[in-house]
Design a protein around this motif. Structure first.
Motif, PDB file in Angstrom:
ATOM      1  N   ALA A  44       0.833  -1.201   0.000  1.00 39.86           N
ATOM      2  CA  ALA A  44       0.000   0.000   0.000  1.00 39.86           C
ATOM      3  C   ALA A  44       0.867   1.250   0.000  1.00 39.86           C
ATOM      4  O   ALA A  44       0.567   2.234  -0.687  1.00 39.86           O
ATOM      5  CB  ALA A  44      -0.937   0.002   1.196  1.00 39.86           C
ATOM      6  N   ASP A  45       1.953   1.224   0.750  1.00 40.50           N
ATOM      7  CA  ASP A  45       2.873   2.355   0.799  1.00 40.50           C
ATOM      8  C   ASP A  45       3.503   2.592  -0.573  1.00 40.50           C
ATOM      9  O   ASP A  45       3.612   3.734  -1.037  1.00 40.50           O
ATOM     10  CB  ASP A  45       3.942   2.104   1.860  1.00 40.50           C
ATOM     11  CG  ASP A  45       4.697   3.356   2.243  1.00 40.50           C
ATOM     12  OD1 ASP A  45       4.097   4.450   2.192  1.00 40.50           O
ATOM     13  OD2 ASP A  45       5.886   3.239   2.586  1.00 40.50           O
ATOM     14  N   ALA A  46       3.910   1.514  -1.261  1.00 42.13           N
ATOM     15  CA  ALA A  46       4.489   1.647  -2.600  1.00 42.13           C
ATOM     16  C   ALA A  46       3.454   2.165  -3.585  1.00 42.13           C
ATOM     17  O   ALA A  46       3.755   3.030  -4.424  1.00 42.13           O
ATOM     18  CB  ALA A  46       5.041   0.300  -3.061  1.00 42.13           C
ATOM     19  N   LEU A  47       2.223   1.655  -3.517  1.00 41.19           N
ATOM     20  CA  LEU A  47       1.165   2.129  -4.414  1.00 41.19           C
ATOM     21  C   LEU A  47       0.846   3.601  -4.166  1.00 41.19           C
ATOM     22  O   LEU A  47       0.640   4.371  -5.119  1.00 41.19           O
ATOM     23  CB  LEU A  47      -0.084   1.277  -4.246  1.00 41.19           C
ATOM     24  CG  LEU A  47       0.004  -0.149  -4.771  1.00 41.19           C
ATOM     25  CD1 LEU A  47      -1.199  -0.961  -4.299  1.00 41.19           C
ATOM     26  CD2 LEU A  47       0.109  -0.171  -6.287  1.00 41.19           C
ATOM     27  N   ALA A  48       0.811   3.993  -2.902  1.00 41.57           N
ATOM     28  CA  ALA A  48       0.557   5.401  -2.578  1.00 41.57           C
ATOM     29  C   ALA A  48       1.672   6.289  -3.111  1.00 41.57           C
ATOM     30  O   ALA A  48       1.420   7.384  -3.617  1.00 41.57           O
ATOM     31  CB  ALA A  48       0.415   5.571  -1.066  1.00 41.57           C
ATOM     32  N   GLY A  49       2.896   5.817  -3.019  1.00 42.07           N
ATOM     33  CA  GLY A  49       4.027   6.592  -3.522  1.00 42.07           C
ATOM     34  C   GLY A  49       4.019   6.744  -5.038  1.00 42.07           C
ATOM     35  O   GLY A  49       4.499   7.734  -5.580  1.00 42.07           O
ATOM     36  N   LYS A  50       3.467   5.768  -5.732  1.00 38.72           N
ATOM     37  CA  LYS A  50       3.403   5.815  -7.195  1.00 38.72           C
ATOM     38  C   LYS A  50       2.093   6.410  -7.707  1.00 38.72           C
ATOM     39  O   LYS A  50       1.920   6.580  -8.905  1.00 38.72           O
ATOM     40  CB  LYS A  50       3.546   4.398  -7.771  1.00 38.72           C
ATOM     41  CG  LYS A  50       4.947   3.878  -7.737  1.00 38.72           C
ATOM     42  CD  LYS A  50       5.784   4.635  -8.728  1.00 38.72           C
ATOM     43  CE  LYS A  50       7.018   3.852  -9.099  1.00 38.72           C
ATOM     44  NZ  LYS A  50       7.788   4.514 -10.127  1.00 38.72           N
ATOM     45  N   GLY A  51       1.173   6.711  -6.806  1.00 38.25           N
ATOM     46  CA  GLY A  51      -0.146   7.191  -7.200  1.00 38.25           C
ATOM     47  C   GLY A  51      -0.130   8.382  -8.123  1.00 38.25           C
ATOM     48  O   GLY A  51      -0.986   8.507  -9.006  1.00 38.25           O
ATOM     49  N   HIS A  52       0.832   9.264  -7.956  1.00 38.03           N
ATOM     50  CA  HIS A  52       0.887  10.453  -8.805  1.00 38.03           C
ATOM     51  C   HIS A  52       1.269  10.126 -10.247  1.00 38.03           C
ATOM     52  O   HIS A  52       1.116  10.957 -11.134  1.00 38.03           O
ATOM     53  CB  HIS A  52       1.874  11.470  -8.220  1.00 38.03           C
ATOM     54  CG  HIS A  52       3.289  10.977  -8.202  1.00 38.03           C
ATOM     55  ND1 HIS A  52       3.763  10.168  -7.194  1.00 38.03           N
ATOM     56  CD2 HIS A  52       4.310  11.153  -9.063  1.00 38.03           C
ATOM     57  CE1 HIS A  52       5.031   9.875  -7.441  1.00 38.03           C
ATOM     58  NE2 HIS A  52       5.384  10.453  -8.569  1.00 38.03           N
ATOM     59  N   ILE A  63      -1.336  -8.412 -12.560  1.00 32.64           N
ATOM     60  CA  ILE A  63      -0.092  -8.964 -12.008  1.00 32.64           C
ATOM     61  C   ILE A  63       0.490  -7.926 -11.054  1.00 32.64           C
ATOM     62  O   ILE A  63       0.130  -6.750 -11.113  1.00 32.64           O
ATOM     63  CB  ILE A  63       0.936  -9.324 -13.106  1.00 32.64           C
ATOM     64  CG1 ILE A  63       1.297  -8.091 -13.941  1.00 32.64           C
ATOM     65  CG2 ILE A  63       0.407 -10.436 -13.996  1.00 32.64           C
ATOM     66  CD1 ILE A  63       2.451  -8.305 -14.890  1.00 32.64           C
ATOM     67  N   VAL A  64       1.365  -8.343 -10.202  1.00 33.43           N
ATOM     68  CA  VAL A  64       1.992  -7.430  -9.243  1.00 33.43           C
ATOM     69  C   VAL A  64       2.832  -6.411  -9.997  1.00 33.43           C
ATOM     70  O   VAL A  64       3.673  -6.788 -10.830  1.00 33.43           O
ATOM     71  CB  VAL A  64       2.880  -8.205  -8.245  1.00 33.43           C
ATOM     72  CG1 VAL A  64       3.586  -7.261  -7.302  1.00 33.43           C
ATOM     73  CG2 VAL A  64       2.048  -9.211  -7.476  1.00 33.43           C
ATOM     74  N   PRO A  65       2.621  -5.111  -9.760  1.00 36.76           N
ATOM     75  CA  PRO A  65       3.447  -4.107 -10.423  1.00 36.76           C
ATOM     76  C   PRO A  65       4.928  -4.307 -10.087  1.00 36.76           C
ATOM     77  O   PRO A  65       5.268  -4.691  -8.965  1.00 36.76           O
ATOM     78  CB  PRO A  65       2.928  -2.779  -9.861  1.00 36.76           C
ATOM     79  CG  PRO A  65       1.569  -3.082  -9.341  1.00 36.76           C
ATOM     80  CD  PRO A  65       1.614  -4.515  -8.904  1.00 36.76           C
ATOM     81  N   SER A  66       5.790  -4.022 -11.041  1.00 37.67           N
ATOM     82  CA  SER A  66       7.220  -4.252 -10.846  1.00 37.67           C
ATOM     83  C   SER A  66       7.786  -3.500  -9.647  1.00 37.67           C
ATOM     84  O   SER A  66       8.684  -3.995  -8.969  1.00 37.67           O
ATOM     85  CB  SER A  66       7.997  -3.882 -12.117  1.00 37.67           C
ATOM     86  OG  SER A  66       7.798  -2.513 -12.423  1.00 37.67           O
ATOM     87  N   PHE A  67       7.239  -2.313  -9.338  1.00 39.76           N
ATOM     88  CA  PHE A  67       7.766  -1.549  -8.215  1.00 39.76           C
ATOM     89  C   PHE A  67       7.371  -2.146  -6.858  1.00 39.76           C
ATOM     90  O   PHE A  67       7.826  -1.686  -5.829  1.00 39.76           O
ATOM     91  CB  PHE A  67       7.351  -0.068  -8.310  1.00 39.76           C
ATOM     92  CG  PHE A  67       5.865   0.164  -8.372  1.00 39.76           C
ATOM     93  CD1 PHE A  67       5.119   0.291  -7.209  1.00 39.76           C
ATOM     94  CD2 PHE A  67       5.221   0.289  -9.587  1.00 39.76           C
ATOM     95  CE1 PHE A  67       3.757   0.527  -7.265  1.00 39.76           C
ATOM     96  CE2 PHE A  67       3.861   0.532  -9.657  1.00 39.76           C
ATOM     97  CZ  PHE A  67       3.136   0.641  -8.495  1.00 39.76           C
TER      98      PHE A  67
END
Length: 71
Positions: A44-52, A63-67
């Motif tokens: 969730a933290d990684a997804l929030a960081g990439k949200g922008h 599939i699971v995002p590479s990041f």
């Protein structure tokens, strides 16, 4: 969580997403929402960081995002 269980909100920035979630909640399913701070969930933290990097709206991943793979 109150936004999902309370009366409809029409002037909220996320009103359309709340309506969409409430639509799925109205199905004959057993669903449970649990609040977790994003620091407690690395994905969730990684997804929030990439949200922008994503356009506004609801996104799903087949599939699971590479990041998120090396967390």
């Amino acid at each position: 969580m109150n936004i999902l269980t309370g009366p409809p909100i029409y002037n909220n920035h996320y009103a359309h997403m709340v309506r969409y979630i409430k639509h799925w909640l109205s199905k004959d399913w057993h669903m449970k929402f649990i609040h977790t701070f994003h620091e407690g969930n690395l994905v969730a933290d990684a997804l929030a960081g990439k949200g922008h990097d994503f356009p506004f709206g609801i996104h799903s991943f087949d599939i699971v995002p590479s990041f998120c793979c090396n967390l």
